[in-house]
Design a protein around this motif. Structure first.
Motif, short mmCIF file in Angstrom:
data_model
loop_
_atom_site.label_atom_id
_atom_site.label_comp_id
_atom_site.label_asym_id
_atom_site.label_seq_id
_atom_site.Cartn_x
_atom_site.Cartn_y
_atom_site.Cartn_z
N GLU A 1 0.80 -1.21 0.00
CA GLU A 1 0.00 0.00 0.00
C GLU A 1 0.85 1.28 0.00
O GLU A 1 0.81 2.08 0.93
CB GLU A 1 -0.97 -0.02 1.19
N VAL A 2 1.63 1.44 -1.07
CA VAL A 2 2.37 2.67 -1.32
C VAL A 2 2.01 3.13 -2.73
O VAL A 2 1.51 2.35 -3.54
CB VAL A 2 3.89 2.48 -1.18
N ASN A 3 2.27 4.39 -3.02
CA ASN A 3 1.87 4.94 -4.31
C ASN A 3 2.71 4.46 -5.48
O ASN A 3 2.25 4.45 -6.62
CB ASN A 3 1.87 6.47 -4.24
N LYS A 4 3.96 4.07 -5.24
CA LYS A 4 4.80 3.58 -6.32
C LYS A 4 5.65 2.42 -5.81
O LYS A 4 6.81 2.58 -5.46
CB LYS A 4 5.70 4.69 -6.86
N ALA A 5 5.05 1.24 -5.77
CA ALA A 5 5.75 0.04 -5.29
C ALA A 5 6.79 -0.39 -6.30
O ALA A 5 6.66 -0.13 -7.50
CB ALA A 5 4.74 -1.08 -5.06
N GLY A 6 7.82 -1.07 -5.81
CA GLY A 6 8.81 -1.63 -6.72
C GLY A 6 10.21 -1.58 -6.17
O GLY A 6 10.44 -1.42 -4.98
N GLU A 7 11.16 -1.70 -7.10
CA GLU A 7 12.58 -1.71 -6.79
C GLU A 7 13.07 -0.27 -6.72
O GLU A 7 12.79 0.53 -7.60
CB GLU A 7 13.29 -2.46 -7.91
N LEU B 1 19.63 4.64 5.09
CA LEU B 1 18.21 4.67 4.76
C LEU B 1 17.36 4.13 5.90
O LEU B 1 17.68 3.09 6.48
CB LEU B 1 17.96 3.85 3.50
N THR B 2 16.28 4.84 6.23
CA THR B 2 15.33 4.38 7.26
C THR B 2 14.04 3.95 6.59
O THR B 2 13.81 4.24 5.42
CB THR B 2 15.03 5.50 8.27
N VAL B 3 13.17 3.29 7.35
CA VAL B 3 11.90 2.83 6.79
C VAL B 3 11.03 4.02 6.38
O VAL B 3 10.34 3.96 5.36
CB VAL B 3 11.16 1.86 7.74
N ASP B 4 11.08 5.11 7.12
CA ASP B 4 10.33 6.31 6.73
C ASP B 4 10.80 6.83 5.37
O ASP B 4 10.00 7.18 4.51
CB ASP B 4 10.50 7.42 7.77
N GLN B 5 12.11 6.88 5.17
CA GLN B 5 12.66 7.36 3.91
C GLN B 5 12.35 6.39 2.77
O GLN B 5 12.11 6.81 1.64
CB GLN B 5 14.17 7.56 4.04
N ALA B 6 12.34 5.09 3.07
CA ALA B 6 12.01 4.09 2.05
C ALA B 6 10.58 4.28 1.56
O ALA B 6 10.31 4.23 0.36
CB ALA B 6 12.20 2.68 2.61
N ILE B 7 9.67 4.52 2.48
CA ILE B 7 8.27 4.73 2.11
C ILE B 7 8.13 6.05 1.34
O ILE B 7 7.39 6.14 0.36
CB ILE B 7 7.37 4.67 3.35
N ALA B 8 8.86 7.07 1.75
CA ALA B 8 8.85 8.34 1.02
C ALA B 8 9.39 8.14 -0.40
O ALA B 8 8.88 8.74 -1.35
CB ALA B 8 9.65 9.39 1.76
N SER B 9 10.40 7.30 -0.57
CA SER B 9 10.95 7.00 -1.89
C SER B 9 9.92 6.32 -2.78
O SER B 9 9.97 6.45 -3.99
CB SER B 9 12.17 6.09 -1.78
N ALA B 10 9.00 5.60 -2.17
CA ALA B 10 7.92 4.94 -2.90
C ALA B 10 6.71 5.86 -3.02
O ALA B 10 5.59 5.40 -3.22
CB ALA B 10 7.54 3.64 -2.21
N GLN B 11 6.92 7.16 -2.85
CA GLN B 11 5.92 8.21 -2.97
C GLN B 11 4.81 8.12 -1.92
O GLN B 11 3.67 8.51 -2.17
CB GLN B 11 5.34 8.26 -4.38
N GLY B 12 5.14 7.59 -0.76
CA GLY B 12 4.24 7.63 0.39
C GLY B 12 3.18 6.55 0.42
O GLY B 12 3.05 5.73 -0.48
N THR C 1 -0.61 4.84 0.52
CA THR C 1 -1.92 5.04 -0.09
C THR C 1 -2.91 5.33 1.04
O THR C 1 -2.58 5.17 2.23
CB THR C 1 -2.40 3.79 -0.85
N TYR C 2 -4.12 5.70 0.71
CA TYR C 2 -5.12 6.00 1.75
C TYR C 2 -5.53 4.75 2.52
O TYR C 2 -6.04 4.84 3.63
CB TYR C 2 -6.34 6.70 1.14
N ARG C 3 -5.29 3.56 1.96
CA ARG C 3 -5.67 2.31 2.63
C ARG C 3 -4.56 1.75 3.52
O ARG C 3 -4.75 0.74 4.19
CB ARG C 3 -6.02 1.23 1.60
#
Length: 186
Positions: free
Chosen positions: A118-124, A131-142, A144-146
């Motif tokens: 549930e991120v906006n741009k999943a992938g590699e 790198l922290t988990v917060d930054q990793a999720i930000a890299s995946a564009q945050g 999703t609402y779910r």
């Protein structure tokens, strides 16, 4: 009054063991010392041989872990640290090619990490040190609402076990890790 305290204690214990509770391995994952970085497929390294520009260059570690190095041929890089690779190359070059070779190895590009769910741009995604988990999720564009924003499922490279860990700035992500953001239930 003591029955109320007992009921609260039982409810708290039940909540701790529910599916929303954190895995027992969470403390081990979040407090792990930073692992020694070992080279693997897709890592790109720069190898410098002092005063030998024709031997120096950039190499990508292939899937078999063997890099083709001038003069000495195939050298096993997979599973070695950068320092161990430097030592192995120096030993091979000293065996009939160079007198007292000085070799350094530097990692230029680390293997990627993965963000799923549930991120906006999943992938590699490309890894950067620290790198922290917060930054990793930000890299995946945050999220999703779910998305459940309280925890993620983390799989470290080389492990098949998903561990539920809290989202926060203290949790480090390493090359090859997979972060799965799950859907919230309410």
């Amino acid at each position: 009054m003591k029955y109320l305290a007992l009921a609260i204690a039982l409810m708290t214990g039940a909540c701790a063991s529910s599916s929303y509770g954190l895995d027992p391995d969470t403390a081990a994952v979040t407090s792990m010392p930073e692992p020694v970085y070992r080279l693997a497929a897709t890592d790109k390294v720069r190898i410098n041989v002092f005063n030998e520009p024709t031997l120096s260059g950039e190499f990508t570690v292939p899937s078999d872990g063997q890099i083709a190095f001038p003069l000495v041929g195939q050298v096993d890089a997979g599973g070695k640290t950068a320092a161990e690779l430097s030592d192995a190359l120096a030993a091979r070059l000293a065996n009939g090619y160079l007198r007292d070779p000085k070799v350094t190895t530097e990692v230029l590009t680390f293997r990627p990490f993965y963000v799923l769910g549930e991120v906006n741009k999943a992938g590699e995604l490309p890894y950067t040190p620290g790198l922290t988990v917060d930054q990793a999720i930000a890299s995946a564009q945050g999220f999703t609402y779910r998305a459940n924003k309280n925890f993620v499922l983390l799989t470290r490279q080389g492990s098949n076990q998903e561990v539920k860990v809290p989202v926060g700035p203290a949790l480090k992500i390493y090359p090859g890790d997979t972060v799965k953001v799950v859907e919230r239930y309410f």
